[in-house]
Design an enzyme around this catalytic site. Structure first.
Site, mmCIF file in Angstrom:
data_model
loop_
_atom_site.group_PDB
_atom_site.id
_atom_site.type_symbol
_atom_site.label_atom_id
_atom_site.label_comp_id
_atom_site.label_asym_id
_atom_site.label_seq_id
_atom_site.Cartn_x
_atom_site.Cartn_y
_atom_site.Cartn_z
ATOM 1 N N GLU A 282 7.891 8.112 -3.428
ATOM 2 C CA GLU A 282 7.543 6.713 -3.175
ATOM 3 C C GLU A 282 8.663 5.801 -3.645
ATOM 4 O OE1 GLU A 282 4.498 3.166 -4.568
ATOM 5 O OE2 GLU A 282 4.040 5.233 -5.163
ATOM 6 N N GLY A 283 9.136 4.958 -2.754
ATOM 7 C CA GLY A 283 10.154 3.991 -3.108
ATOM 8 C C GLY A 283 9.576 2.834 -3.899
ATOM 9 N N ASP B 30 1.714 3.204 -10.621
ATOM 10 C CA ASP B 30 1.981 3.979 -9.409
ATOM 11 C C ASP B 30 2.303 5.423 -9.752
ATOM 12 O OD1 ASP B 30 1.661 1.582 -8.123
ATOM 13 O OD2 ASP B 30 3.788 1.309 -7.653
ATOM 14 N N LYS C 292 8.274 9.228 -8.086
ATOM 15 C CA LYS C 292 8.633 7.807 -8.019
ATOM 16 C C LYS C 292 9.978 7.693 -8.711
ATOM 17 C CE LYS C 292 7.290 3.244 -7.702
ATOM 18 N NZ LYS C 292 6.667 2.531 -6.581
ATOM 19 N N GLY D 232 0.776 -1.241 0.000
ATOM 20 C CA GLY D 232 0.000 0.000 0.000
ATOM 21 C C GLY D 232 0.802 1.282 0.000
ATOM 22 N N LYS D 233 2.030 1.240 -0.481
ATOM 23 C CA LYS D 233 2.837 2.469 -0.523
ATOM 24 C C LYS D 233 2.184 3.541 -1.376
ATOM 25 C CE LYS D 233 6.625 0.673 -2.140
ATOM 26 N NZ LYS D 233 6.116 -0.719 -2.272
ATOM 27 N N THR D 234 1.653 3.146 -2.524
ATOM 28 C CA THR D 234 1.057 4.141 -3.417
ATOM 29 C C THR D 234 -0.194 4.743 -2.787
ATOM 30 O OG1 THR D 234 1.900 2.956 -5.342
ATOM 31 C CG2 THR D 234 0.167 4.562 -5.733
ATOM 32 N N GLY E 161 9.297 -1.329 -3.943
ATOM 33 C CA GLY E 161 9.479 -2.484 -3.077
ATOM 34 C C GLY E 161 9.709 -2.064 -1.635
ATOM 35 N N ASN F 167 -1.674 -0.934 7.290
ATOM 36 C CA ASN F 167 -2.590 -1.234 6.187
ATOM 37 C C ASN F 167 -3.022 -2.691 6.290
ATOM 38 O OD1 ASN F 167 -4.087 -0.997 3.872
ATOM 39 N ND2 ASN F 167 -2.363 -1.215 2.491
#
Length: 215
Positions: free
Chosen positions: A129-130, A68, A53, A30-32, A132, A189
């Site tokens: 946002e990284g 993403d 990104k 759930g990073k995005t 992985g 999350n």
């Protein structure tokens, strides 16, 4: 996270450019969603916010950008070239360093830092946002935390709440701290709604992670 618009900022955001680096305990946690929620919260508060990104691997057939990246593009309120928002893009949905090697390219930290600086000049806040998890390799000697360190960015950790997440979250925090980075906050999350004793797991993380749970 059930609602992205319910996410509170992990720290107060002072005037002037600032960066938050969003990483996660794994791929697909759930990073995005978290990065988009941060961007929406920032824009709702009147900030000029933009998503970045640095490294994206995986572009769906018929699409021009990674999914993403597209989500980040739609959530901010600052315009900037796609090449700065996503300086390293690879078609294959595989580990970034493998995708780069296959394409004959290198993931260059200085190129990422230069793109970030251009975004920071346009915005109050850059949400990065990284790809992985925090230790995903991006080359022979570097990983995603090296990106956060190069950008001098505090980290927001997205924890995919499922069996095993205690170890994953605490190991990620150790890695973040070992690099001298600030863990600004963490997000729980529920990726496994059927997980037993989920609230006990969250309580254990609240007690052990040295940063607030912000969502």
């Amino acid at each position: 996270m059930d609602r992205s618009d319910a996410l509170a900022l992990p720290t107060s955001v002072p005037p002037g450019p600032r960066t938050l680096f969003v990483t996660g305990t794994d791929t697909g946690v759930g990073k995005t969603v978290a990065a988009v929620a941060l961007l929406r919260a920032l824009t709702a508060s009147g900030r000029r916010a933009i998503g970045m990104k640095p490294v994206a691997a995986g572009i769906d057939a018929g699409s021009e950008v990674n999914a993403d990246v597209a989500a980040l593009l739609s959530a901010g309120n600052v315009d900037a070239p796609l090449a700065d928002r996503n300086p390293c893009a690879f078609a294959d949905a595989i580990a970034p360093h493998v995708a780069a090697a296959r394409s004959g390219a290198a993931i260059d930290l200085e190129r990422i830092a230069a793109a970030h600086a251009r975004l920071a000049a346009r915005a109050d806040v850059v949400v990065v946002e990284g790809a992985g998890g925090p230790l995903v390799p991006i080359g022979p000697r570097h990983d995603m935390l090296d990106v956060a360190r190069r950008l001098r960015a505090p980290v927001v950790l997205v924890v995919g709440v499922r069996l095993g997440c205690l170890n994953h979250a605490l190991a990620a925090e150790l890695a973040i701290r070992a690099r001298g980075l600030e863990l600004a906050g963490w997000i729980a999350n529920r990726i496994d709604p059927a997980m037993e004793a989920a609230q006990d797991t969250l309580a254990a993380l609240d007690a052990r992670l040295p940063a607030p749970r912000v969502a």
